[in-house]
Design a protein around this motif. Structure first.
Motif, PDB file in Angstrom:
ATOM      1  N   PHE A 180       0.827  -1.210   0.000  1.00 19.19           N
ATOM      2  CA  PHE A 180       0.000   0.000   0.000  1.00 19.19           C
ATOM      3  C   PHE A 180       0.859   1.257   0.000  1.00 19.19           C
ATOM      4  O   PHE A 180       0.558   2.228  -0.696  1.00 19.19           O
ATOM      5  N   ALA A 181       1.944   1.253   0.769  1.00 26.34           N
ATOM      6  CA  ALA A 181       2.842   2.417   0.818  1.00 26.34           C
ATOM      7  C   ALA A 181       3.504   2.652  -0.537  1.00 26.34           C
ATOM      8  O   ALA A 181       3.654   3.801  -0.967  1.00 26.34           O
ATOM      9  N   ILE A 182       3.882   1.596  -1.232  1.00 25.33           N
ATOM     10  CA  ILE A 182       4.507   1.722  -2.548  1.00 25.33           C
ATOM     11  C   ILE A 182       3.513   2.279  -3.555  1.00 25.33           C
ATOM     12  O   ILE A 182       3.828   3.201  -4.325  1.00 25.33           O
ATOM     13  N   ILE A 183       2.293   1.742  -3.546  1.00 20.18           N
ATOM     14  CA  ILE A 183       1.269   2.220  -4.475  1.00 20.18           C
ATOM     15  C   ILE A 183       0.917   3.669  -4.183  1.00 20.18           C
ATOM     16  O   ILE A 183       0.767   4.492  -5.096  1.00 20.18           O
ATOM     17  N   LEU A 184       0.788   4.023  -2.910  1.00 16.65           N
ATOM     18  CA  LEU A 184       0.484   5.397  -2.532  1.00 16.65           C
ATOM     19  C   LEU A 184       1.604   6.340  -2.964  1.00 16.65           C
ATOM     20  O   LEU A 184       1.338   7.441  -3.464  1.00 16.65           O
ATOM     21  N   ALA A 185       2.850   5.932  -2.802  1.00 19.14           N
ATOM     22  CA  ALA A 185       3.977   6.774  -3.216  1.00 19.14           C
ATOM     23  C   ALA A 185       3.977   6.984  -4.728  1.00 19.14           C
ATOM     24  O   ALA A 185       4.220   8.100  -5.204  1.00 19.14           O
ATOM     25  N   ILE A 186       3.678   5.945  -5.487  1.00 17.61           N
ATOM     26  CA  ILE A 186       3.636   6.065  -6.954  1.00 17.61           C
ATOM     27  C   ILE A 186       2.510   6.995  -7.382  1.00 17.61           C
ATOM     28  O   ILE A 186       2.686   7.851  -8.251  1.00 17.61           O
ATOM     29  N   VAL A 187       1.343   6.852  -6.765  1.00 13.39           N
ATOM     30  CA  VAL A 187       0.207   7.716  -7.097  1.00 13.39           C
ATOM     31  C   VAL A 187       0.515   9.174  -6.733  1.00 13.39           C
ATOM     32  O   VAL A 187       0.236  10.089  -7.503  1.00 13.39           O
ATOM     33  N   LEU A 188       1.108   9.401  -5.559  1.00  9.79           N
ATOM     34  CA  LEU A 188       1.458  10.762  -5.157  1.00  9.79           C
ATOM     35  C   LEU A 188       2.507  11.373  -6.074  1.00  9.79           C
ATOM     36  O   LEU A 188       2.426  12.564  -6.409  1.00  9.79           O
ATOM     37  N   LEU A 189       3.487  10.604  -6.480  1.00  9.49           N
ATOM     38  CA  LEU A 189       4.499  11.119  -7.412  1.00  9.49           C
ATOM     39  C   LEU A 189       3.885  11.458  -8.763  1.00  9.49           C
ATOM     40  O   LEU A 189       4.233  12.466  -9.378  1.00  9.49           O
ATOM     41  N   GLY A 190       2.967  10.620  -9.231  1.00  2.61           N
ATOM     42  CA  GLY A 190       2.273  10.919 -10.483  1.00  2.61           C
ATOM     43  C   GLY A 190       1.437  12.182 -10.380  1.00  2.61           C
ATOM     44  O   GLY A 190       1.444  13.036 -11.277  1.00  2.61           O
TER      45      GLY A 190
ATOM     46  N   LEU B  92       1.893  14.624  -8.233  1.00  7.14           N
ATOM     47  CA  LEU B  92       2.825  15.735  -8.093  1.00  7.14           C
ATOM     48  C   LEU B  92       3.411  16.132  -9.445  1.00  7.14           C
ATOM     49  O   LEU B  92       3.569  17.318  -9.741  1.00  7.14           O
ATOM     50  N   GLY B  93       3.707  15.146 -10.279  1.00  8.22           N
ATOM     51  CA  GLY B  93       4.234  15.441 -11.612  1.00  8.22           C
ATOM     52  C   GLY B  93       3.242  16.217 -12.461  1.00  8.22           C
ATOM     53  O   GLY B  93       3.595  17.209 -13.103  1.00  8.22           O
TER      54      GLY B  93
ATOM     55  N   LEU C  26       1.355  21.350 -14.710  1.00  7.51           N
ATOM     56  CA  LEU C  26       0.313  22.368 -14.841  1.00  7.51           C
ATOM     57  C   LEU C  26       0.781  23.720 -14.314  1.00  7.51           C
ATOM     58  O   LEU C  26       0.395  24.763 -14.838  1.00  7.51           O
ATOM     59  N   LEU C  27       1.593  23.716 -13.281  1.00  7.41           N
ATOM     60  CA  LEU C  27       2.065  24.965 -12.698  1.00  7.41           C
ATOM     61  C   LEU C  27       3.189  25.596 -13.514  1.00  7.41           C
ATOM     62  O   LEU C  27       3.193  26.803 -13.755  1.00  7.41           O
ATOM     63  N   LEU C  28       4.138  24.792 -13.967  1.00  4.92           N
ATOM     64  CA  LEU C  28       5.329  25.326 -14.611  1.00  4.92           C
ATOM     65  C   LEU C  28       5.267  25.333 -16.135  1.00  4.92           C
ATOM     66  O   LEU C  28       5.789  26.251 -16.763  1.00  4.92           O
ATOM     67  N   ARG C  29       4.677  24.323 -16.742  1.00 11.69           N
ATOM     68  CA  ARG C  29       4.637  24.211 -18.205  1.00 11.69           C
ATOM     69  C   ARG C  29       3.242  23.820 -18.686  1.00 11.69           C
ATOM     70  O   ARG C  29       3.031  22.716 -19.206  1.00 11.69           O
ATOM     71  N   PRO C  30       2.246  24.684 -18.531  1.00 15.04           N
ATOM     72  CA  PRO C  30       0.891  24.308 -18.950  1.00 15.04           C
ATOM     73  C   PRO C  30       0.761  24.121 -20.460  1.00 15.04           C
ATOM     74  O   PRO C  30      -0.099  23.377 -20.921  1.00 15.04           O
TER      75      PRO C  30
ATOM     76  N   PHE D  97      -3.499  24.848  -7.244  1.00 11.95           N
ATOM     77  CA  PHE D  97      -4.423  24.145  -6.356  1.00 11.95           C
ATOM     78  C   PHE D  97      -3.987  22.692  -6.156  1.00 11.95           C
ATOM     79  O   PHE D  97      -3.968  22.187  -5.031  1.00 11.95           O
ATOM     80  N   PHE D  98      -3.619  22.011  -7.237  1.00 11.02           N
ATOM     81  CA  PHE D  98      -3.188  20.618  -7.129  1.00 11.02           C
ATOM     82  C   PHE D  98      -1.874  20.490  -6.359  1.00 11.02           C
ATOM     83  O   PHE D  98      -1.672  19.516  -5.629  1.00 11.02           O
ATOM     84  N   CYS D  99      -0.967  21.456  -6.519  1.00 10.08           N
ATOM     85  CA  CYS D  99       0.278  21.430  -5.735  1.00 10.08           C
ATOM     86  C   CYS D  99      -0.012  21.587  -4.250  1.00 10.08           C
ATOM     87  O   CYS D  99       0.599  20.911  -3.416  1.00 10.08           O
TER      88      CYS D  99
END
Length: 151
Positions: free
Chosen positions: A6-16, A18-19, A24-28, A56-58
């Motif tokens: 669960f921690a691995i899946i959560l980290a992958i989802v959060l990194l995605g 965040l990306g 969206l913030l830097l290169r829309p 907002f997403f950040c």
């Protein structure tokens, strides 16, 4: 499901997430070029609106990540307050940028010319929204370190 999986899946989802938030913030324009939507073309106005969504997403991603931090104690709650207030303040910021910045001049120039992006203007918008995110994080951190946070 085990906790480590669960921690691995959560980290992958959060990194995605965040990306996507940072894009969206830097290169829309990169996002608008790759995700084709006929109702939302790659125009300066849509890029500014996507930067607001990215902000907002950040904040949302930062709130999720800061929930696991132990110190400073109220940082998570202050980011949560900023996240709650941002749907009201981001449209006001976008209106100010639209009304009082050279955005209308840039829009007229870009809609009639072949060139879609003005690098100097895009850099200013990136600094504006990144600076706003940094300002929110610094204020939340300082308020948390002084003990000001909702209970």
């Amino acid at each position: 499901m085990s906790d480590s999986l669960f921690a691995i899946i959560l980290a992958i989802v959060l990194l995605g997430f965040l990306g996507v938030s940072l894009i969206l913030l830097l290169r829309p324009s990169m996002f608008l070029r790759h995700i084709k939507n006929p109702l939302q073309p790659d125009t300066p106005r849509n890029r500014v609106q996507m930067r607001g969504v990215g902000l907002f997403f950040c904040l949302f991603t930062l709130m999720v990540i800061s929930g696991s931090l132990k110190k400073p104690e109220g940082f998570h709650q202050n980011i949560l307050v900023a996240l709650w207030v941002s749907p009201l303040l981001i449209p006001i910021l976008l209106w100010i940028l639209w009304r009082y910045s050279p955005l209308q001049l840039v829009m007229r120039r870009h809609l009639t010319s072949e060139r879609i992006e003005d690098p100097a203007w895009e850099l200013r918008m990136t600094f504006t929204f990144s600076g706003l995110l940094l300002l929110v994080v610094v204020i939340a951190f300082l308020l948390a370190s002084m003990g000001y946070h909702p209970r």
